[in-house]
Design a protein around this motif. Structure first.
Motif, mmCIF file in Angstrom:
data_model
loop_
_atom_site.group_PDB
_atom_site.id
_atom_site.type_symbol
_atom_site.label_atom_id
_atom_site.label_comp_id
_atom_site.label_asym_id
_atom_site.label_seq_id
_atom_site.Cartn_x
_atom_site.Cartn_y
_atom_site.Cartn_z
ATOM 1 N N ARG A 172 1.030 -1.458 0.391
ATOM 2 C CA ARG A 172 -0.425 -0.076 -0.053
ATOM 3 C C ARG A 172 1.013 1.402 0.072
ATOM 4 O O ARG A 172 2.421 1.226 0.693
ATOM 5 N N ASP A 192 -2.945 4.550 1.268
ATOM 6 C CA ASP A 192 -3.945 4.620 0.236
ATOM 7 C C ASP A 192 -5.221 3.529 0.317
ATOM 8 O O ASP A 192 -4.368 2.021 1.242
ATOM 9 N N GLU A 193 -6.034 3.507 0.384
ATOM 10 C CA GLU A 193 -7.579 2.261 0.032
ATOM 11 C C GLU A 193 -6.989 0.397 -1.061
ATOM 12 O O GLU A 193 -6.964 0.421 -0.719
ATOM 13 N N ARG A 194 -6.071 1.544 -1.778
ATOM 14 C CA ARG A 194 -5.864 0.257 -2.435
ATOM 15 C C ARG A 194 -4.481 -0.500 -2.143
ATOM 16 O O ARG A 194 -3.720 0.059 -1.865
ATOM 17 N N GLN A 195 -4.498 -1.992 -2.826
ATOM 18 C CA GLN A 195 -3.964 -2.596 -2.188
ATOM 19 C C GLN A 195 -3.477 -3.409 -3.660
ATOM 20 O O GLN A 195 -4.221 -3.711 -4.339
ATOM 21 N N GLU A 221 -2.623 -4.751 -8.830
ATOM 22 C CA GLU A 221 -4.093 -4.435 -8.139
ATOM 23 C C GLU A 221 -4.366 -6.027 -7.833
ATOM 24 O O GLU A 221 -4.821 -6.568 -8.114
ATOM 25 N N ARG A 224 -8.261 -8.665 -8.881
ATOM 26 C CA ARG A 224 -8.817 -8.339 -10.194
ATOM 27 C C ARG A 224 -8.200 -9.269 -10.799
ATOM 28 O O ARG A 224 -8.722 -9.106 -12.203
#
Length: 182
Positions: A82, A91-94, A110, A113
């Motif tokens: 992250r 950041d919320e994305r992993q 990401e 996915r």
């Protein structure tokens, strides 16, 4: 009271770690232009402090990458990366994969996915320049990167524009200077 002493203990550990890292002769710096400093309690428990020594992220990350001119990133024990925003918030994305910074761009994969999670982030804004949609994506060289969809390979530029459509079943890296002859 107990919670306060625990926080003081972690701040003391962070301070000692900062002092030790300041004395070490390391070729990879542990601070960034953002002012964040890496500290480690053990080899696998690292965190971040701000430029005042206050803990921003607790020492619970396997890896903390703090390099000049690159966004700060952390990896937890499950292998997920992250990014750390300038505010110190995660950041919320992993991401399963975070590539090296080249030509101002970072190739990422990401998480969640279903195998088509590779895309490209602008290193300054951490916004997608190329949305995650590829099975694989190489780093950029001479403005181009190779990509694969489910079973075919091709090339794209830094904006995501296809330079060579995904027609190839085998991949071999070619410098951009040779691609003009195809």
């Amino acid at each position: 009271m107990r919670q306060n002493s625990s926080r003081n203990f972690h701040q003391l550990i962070a301070f000692i770690s900062l002092m030790l890292s300041a004395c070490s002769d390391s070729s990879v710096p542990d601070s960034s232009e953002s002012g964040f400093q890496k500290f480690c309690v053990t080899q696998w428990e690292c965190g971040l402090t701000d430029n005042k020594g206050q803990i921003v992220l607790p020492a619970k990350y396997n890896t903390v990458s703090v390099r000049p001119n690159e966004p700060v990133r952390v990896m937890s024990d499950n292998g997920i990366w992250r990014f750390v925003r300038e505010t110190g918030q995660l950041d919320e994305r992993q991401f399963n994969h975070v590539g090296e910074l080249l030509e101002g761009l970072i190739v990422v994969s990401e998480a969640g996915r279903d195998g088509l999670g590779y895309g490209v982030l602008d290193a300054t804004t951490l916004e997608y320049v190329i949305e995650p949609q590829y099975r694989s994506l190489s780093t950029f060289s001479e403005g181009l990167a190779s990509f694969s969809t489910k079973s075919k390979y091709g090339y794209l530029d830094k904006t995501g524009k296809l330079v060579i459509e995904a027609h190839f079943t085998r991949f071999k890296f070619l410098p951009a200077s040779l691609l003009k002859w195809l």
